[in-house]
Design an enzyme around this catalytic site. Structure first.
Site, PDB file in Angstrom:
ATOM      1  N   CYS A 200      -2.564  11.605  -5.489  1.00 34.51           N
ATOM      2  CA  CYS A 200      -3.196  11.622  -4.161  1.00 34.51           C
ATOM      3  C   CYS A 200      -4.531  12.368  -4.211  1.00 34.51           C
ATOM      4  O   CYS A 200      -4.634  13.450  -4.800  1.00 34.51           O
ATOM      5  CB  CYS A 200      -2.269  12.277  -3.138  1.00 34.51           C
ATOM      6  SG  CYS A 200      -2.950  12.232  -1.468  1.00 34.51           S
TER       7      CYS A 200
ATOM      8  N   CYS B  78      -4.429  19.137  -0.665  1.00 33.21           N
ATOM      9  CA  CYS B  78      -3.461  20.045  -0.023  1.00 33.21           C
ATOM     10  C   CYS B  78      -2.956  21.064  -1.056  1.00 33.21           C
ATOM     11  O   CYS B  78      -2.392  20.672  -2.081  1.00 33.21           O
ATOM     12  CB  CYS B  78      -2.305  19.236   0.552  1.00 33.21           C
ATOM     13  SG  CYS B  78      -2.876  17.836   1.552  1.00 33.21           S
TER      14      CYS B  78
ATOM     15  N   CYS C 228       0.741  20.960  -2.452  1.00 31.44           N
ATOM     16  CA  CYS C 228       1.396  19.702  -2.821  1.00 31.44           C
ATOM     17  C   CYS C 228       1.404  19.398  -4.316  1.00 31.44           C
ATOM     18  O   CYS C 228       0.385  19.498  -5.000  1.00 31.44           O
ATOM     19  CB  CYS C 228       0.736  18.557  -2.069  1.00 31.44           C
ATOM     20  SG  CYS C 228       1.638  17.010  -2.272  1.00 31.44           S
TER      21      CYS C 228
ATOM     22  N   CYS D   2      13.797   8.075   5.378  1.00 30.78           N
ATOM     23  CA  CYS D   2      12.377   8.413   5.491  1.00 30.78           C
ATOM     24  C   CYS D   2      11.666   8.124   4.172  1.00 30.78           C
ATOM     25  O   CYS D   2      12.094   8.622   3.123  1.00 30.78           O
ATOM     26  CB  CYS D   2      12.211   9.892   5.820  1.00 30.78           C
ATOM     27  SG  CYS D   2      13.224  10.396   7.215  1.00 30.78           S
TER      28      CYS D   2
ATOM     29  N   CYS E  11      11.725   5.944   9.068  1.00 32.33           N
ATOM     30  CA  CYS E  11      10.538   6.776   9.263  1.00 32.33           C
ATOM     31  C   CYS E  11       9.665   6.624   8.024  1.00 32.33           C
ATOM     32  O   CYS E  11      10.195   6.535   6.912  1.00 32.33           O
ATOM     33  CB  CYS E  11      10.966   8.236   9.440  1.00 32.33           C
ATOM     34  SG  CYS E  11       9.584   9.364   9.692  1.00 32.33           S
TER      35      CYS E  11
ATOM     36  N   CYS F 119       7.049  12.128  14.364  1.00 30.32           N
ATOM     37  CA  CYS F 119       7.731  13.218  13.659  1.00 30.32           C
ATOM     38  C   CYS F 119       6.616  14.137  13.193  1.00 30.32           C
ATOM     39  O   CYS F 119       5.807  13.747  12.346  1.00 30.32           O
ATOM     40  CB  CYS F 119       8.524  12.656  12.487  1.00 30.32           C
ATOM     41  SG  CYS F 119       9.178  13.921  11.387  1.00 30.32           S
TER      42      CYS F 119
ATOM     43  N   ARG G  40      14.239  19.568  12.645  1.00 28.23           N
ATOM     44  CA  ARG G  40      14.706  19.219  11.304  1.00 28.23           C
ATOM     45  C   ARG G  40      14.458  20.315  10.283  1.00 28.23           C
ATOM     46  O   ARG G  40      13.298  20.699  10.076  1.00 28.23           O
ATOM     47  CB  ARG G  40      13.871  18.022  10.830  1.00 28.23           C
ATOM     48  CG  ARG G  40      14.572  16.744  10.683  1.00 28.23           C
ATOM     49  CD  ARG G  40      13.596  15.574  10.598  1.00 28.23           C
ATOM     50  NE  ARG G  40      13.775  14.759  11.789  1.00 28.23           N
ATOM     51  CZ  ARG G  40      14.802  13.952  11.964  1.00 28.23           C
ATOM     52  NH1 ARG G  40      15.680  13.787  11.008  1.00 28.23           N
ATOM     53  NH2 ARG G  40      14.956  13.289  13.085  1.00 28.23           N
TER      54      ARG G  40
HETATM   55  N1  SAM Z   1       0.602  12.012   2.192  1.00 26.30           N
HETATM   56  C1  SAM Z   1       1.190  12.064   3.459  1.00 26.30           C
HETATM   57  C2  SAM Z   1       0.692  13.226   4.285  1.00 26.30           C
HETATM   58  O1  SAM Z   1       0.389  14.275   3.736  1.00 26.30           O
HETATM   59  O2  SAM Z   1       0.604  13.049   5.488  1.00 26.30           O
HETATM   60  C3  SAM Z   1       2.696  12.086   3.411  1.00 26.30           C
HETATM   61  C4  SAM Z   1       3.458  12.814   2.346  1.00 26.30           C
HETATM   62  S1  SAM Z   1       3.439  14.592   2.425  1.00 26.30           S
HETATM   63  C5  SAM Z   1       4.188  15.017   0.917  1.00 26.30           C
HETATM   64  C6  SAM Z   1       4.579  15.000   3.725  1.00 26.30           C
HETATM   65  C7  SAM Z   1       4.691  16.434   4.141  1.00 26.30           C
HETATM   66  O3  SAM Z   1       5.482  17.149   3.214  1.00 26.30           O
HETATM   67  C8  SAM Z   1       3.416  17.258   4.237  1.00 26.30           C
HETATM   68  O4  SAM Z   1       2.760  17.051   5.444  1.00 26.30           O
HETATM   69  C9  SAM Z   1       3.930  18.676   4.135  1.00 26.30           C
HETATM   70  O5  SAM Z   1       4.167  19.188   5.426  1.00 26.30           O
HETATM   71  C10 SAM Z   1       5.248  18.529   3.372  1.00 26.30           C
HETATM   72  N2  SAM Z   1       5.174  19.166   2.035  1.00 26.30           N
HETATM   73  C11 SAM Z   1       4.532  18.669   0.955  1.00 26.30           C
HETATM   74  N3  SAM Z   1       4.665  19.514  -0.101  1.00 26.30           N
HETATM   75  C12 SAM Z   1       5.407  20.555   0.319  1.00 26.30           C
HETATM   76  C13 SAM Z   1       5.873  21.758  -0.306  1.00 26.30           C
HETATM   77  N4  SAM Z   1       5.601  22.042  -1.567  1.00 26.30           N
HETATM   78  N5  SAM Z   1       6.632  22.609   0.423  1.00 26.30           N
HETATM   79  C14 SAM Z   1       6.918  22.319   1.726  1.00 26.30           C
HETATM   80  N6  SAM Z   1       6.494  21.216   2.366  1.00 26.30           N
HETATM   81  C15 SAM Z   1       5.744  20.338   1.679  1.00 26.30           C
HETATM   82 FE1  SF4 Z   2      -1.543  13.817  -0.531  1.00 25.63          FE
HETATM   83 FE2  SF4 Z   2       0.351  15.675  -0.847  1.00 25.63          FE
HETATM   84 FE3  SF4 Z   2      -1.631  16.092   0.853  1.00 25.63          FE
HETATM   85 FE4  SF4 Z   2       0.238  14.209   1.425  1.00 25.63          FE
HETATM   86  S1  SF4 Z   2       0.565  16.403   1.257  1.00 25.63           S
HETATM   87  S2  SF4 Z   2      -1.996  14.039   1.639  1.00 25.63           S
HETATM   88  S3  SF4 Z   2       0.680  13.487  -0.666  1.00 25.63           S
HETATM   89  S4  SF4 Z   2      -1.831  15.870  -1.373  1.00 25.63           S
END
Ligand code: SAM
Ligand code: SF4
Ligand code: DTB
Length: 323
Positions: free
Chosen positions: A49, A53, A56, A93, A125, A185, A257
């Site tokens: 991606c 973030c 992530c 989901c 979802c 959500c 949740r």
């Molecule tokens: N890429 C899309 C987005 O960011 O909107 C969807 C996938 S993203 C992995 C979904 C959510 O997972 C993120 O918005 C974040 O809140 C949560 N998330 C991701 N990595 C995480 C982590 N290491 N610990 C806790 N929550 C996490």
């Molecule tokens: Fe991409 Fe992870 Fe950010 Fe979702 S949370 S936009 S998968 S980097």
């Protein structure tokens, strides 16, 4: 009606047990407090991606050990959804590591996945990053129950966690989801080094969304090696309980949740979270890319607490509640 910032502050600062009692009361007024919804997550497209973030595992900006995977086939997803249903999940989901959904074959495939999950009688979802109004409408037509798009934290702290997009970008997608009539959500992550004020601001923003989210995922950071937040200070568990309780009071009809992070949260703290109004969990030994308590462990916890998995077919009742 707008909920004022000072009201959220006052609520958040209450003595913890009074707060939990108030949340438990709100929970019981709107839900069957003996039921917990079981949901299953599947990463349908993993890694690579372009967003940055800091939490992530799937961002190309982070040096994590993650195997990238192309978008899964519909058949593979259906097989997983069937297993989830057999193990008691009523919501499936699907998450894709996309900064935004792009029209074309991949999006068409996701639409087919949504139809397939709905045909199985589960709630569906998806979370695909930013979404346009027409894309949201296509997902709605396919029967999508809810779109997951988190605000993660306060607007101010957001800019410290993600630089490749803005809070307003998130708000725009949330508006597109609402325009299409899809339930939202939307929640956040705790434990990223944010202050109590950031948590209160997040709750204030979530509660003032119009319409309010149907589902509020509360994620506790899962620290992932190779991400800038790998060594973030540990979250005070009572802050986690407070956020759950305030979310329950401000958004009484929502599903609250317990999402990421349960593996490192004690059974006792989880019990307190259910008391404070949490009523859904992700089951199965994996979230999207990180581990989650196994189904046996969760089954034992539910049994010991006298909680039962929520039956299917509750969706219509909630539609009525919202009307
Ligand atoms: N890429 C899309 C987005 O960011 O909107 C969807 C996938 S993203 C992995 C979904 C959510 O997972 C993120 O918005 C974040 O809140 C949560 N998330 C991701 N990595 C995480 C982590 N290491 N610990 C806790 N929550 C996490
Ligand atoms: Fe991409 Fe992870 Fe950010 Fe979702 S949370 S936009 S998968 S980097
Ligand atoms: C949400 O708020 N939490 C879920 C779901 N929405 C998509 C995802 C949690 C992901 C945790 C990190 C991982 O497993 O990669």
């Amino acid at each position: 009606m707008t909920i004022s910032f000072s009201d959220v502050q006052t609520l958040y600062a209450k003595p913890l047990l009074d707060l939990v009692y108030q949340a438990a009361t709100a929970h019981r007024a709107h839900h069957d407090a003996s039921e917990v919804q079981m949901c299953t997550l599947l990463s349908i497209k993993t890694g690579g991606c372009t967003e940055d973030c800091k939490y992530c595992s799937q961002s190309i900006h982070n040096q994590t050990e993650l195997e990238k995977e192309k978008l899964l086939d519909v058949d593979a997803v259906m097989a997983d959804a069937r297993r989830a249903k057999e193990s008691g999940s009523t919501r499936f989901c699907m998450g894709a590591a996309w900064p935004k959904a792009t029209d074309g074959r991949a999006f068409d495939r996701v639409v087919d996945m949504v139809k397939g999950v709905r045909d199985m009688g589960m709630e569906a979802c998806v979370t695909l990053g930013m979404l346009s109004e027409t894309q949201a409408q296509r997902l709605k037509d396919a029967g999508l129950t809810a779109y997951n798009h988190n605000l993660d934290t306060s607007e101010e702290y957001y800019a410290k966690i993600i630089t490749t997009r803005t809070y307003q970008d998130r708000m725009d997608t949330i508006a597109n989801v609402a325009k299409a009539g899809i339930s939202l959500c939307c929640g956040g992550i705790l434990g990223m080094g944010e202050s109590r004020e950031d948590r209160i601001k997040l709750l204030h923003t979530l509660a003032n969304l119009n319409p309010q989210p149907e589902s509020v995922p509360i994620n506790a950071l899962v620290p992932v090696e190779g991400t800038p937040l790998a060594d973030a200070p540990k979250l005070d568990i009572f802050e986690w309980v407070r956020v759950i309780a305030v979310a329950r009071i401000l958004m009484p009809r929502a599903m609250v949740r317990l999402s990421a992070g349960r593996l490192s949260i004690s059974r006792e703290a989880q019990a307190m979270a259910f008391m404070a109004g949490a009523n859904a969990i992700f089951t199965g030994d994996k979230l999207l890319t990180t581990p989650n308590p196994g189904s046996n462990e969760d089954e034992m916890l539910m049994n010991e607490l006298g909680l039962k998995p929520r039956a299917p077919n509750k969706e219509e009742c909630r539609e009525k509640l919202r009307a």
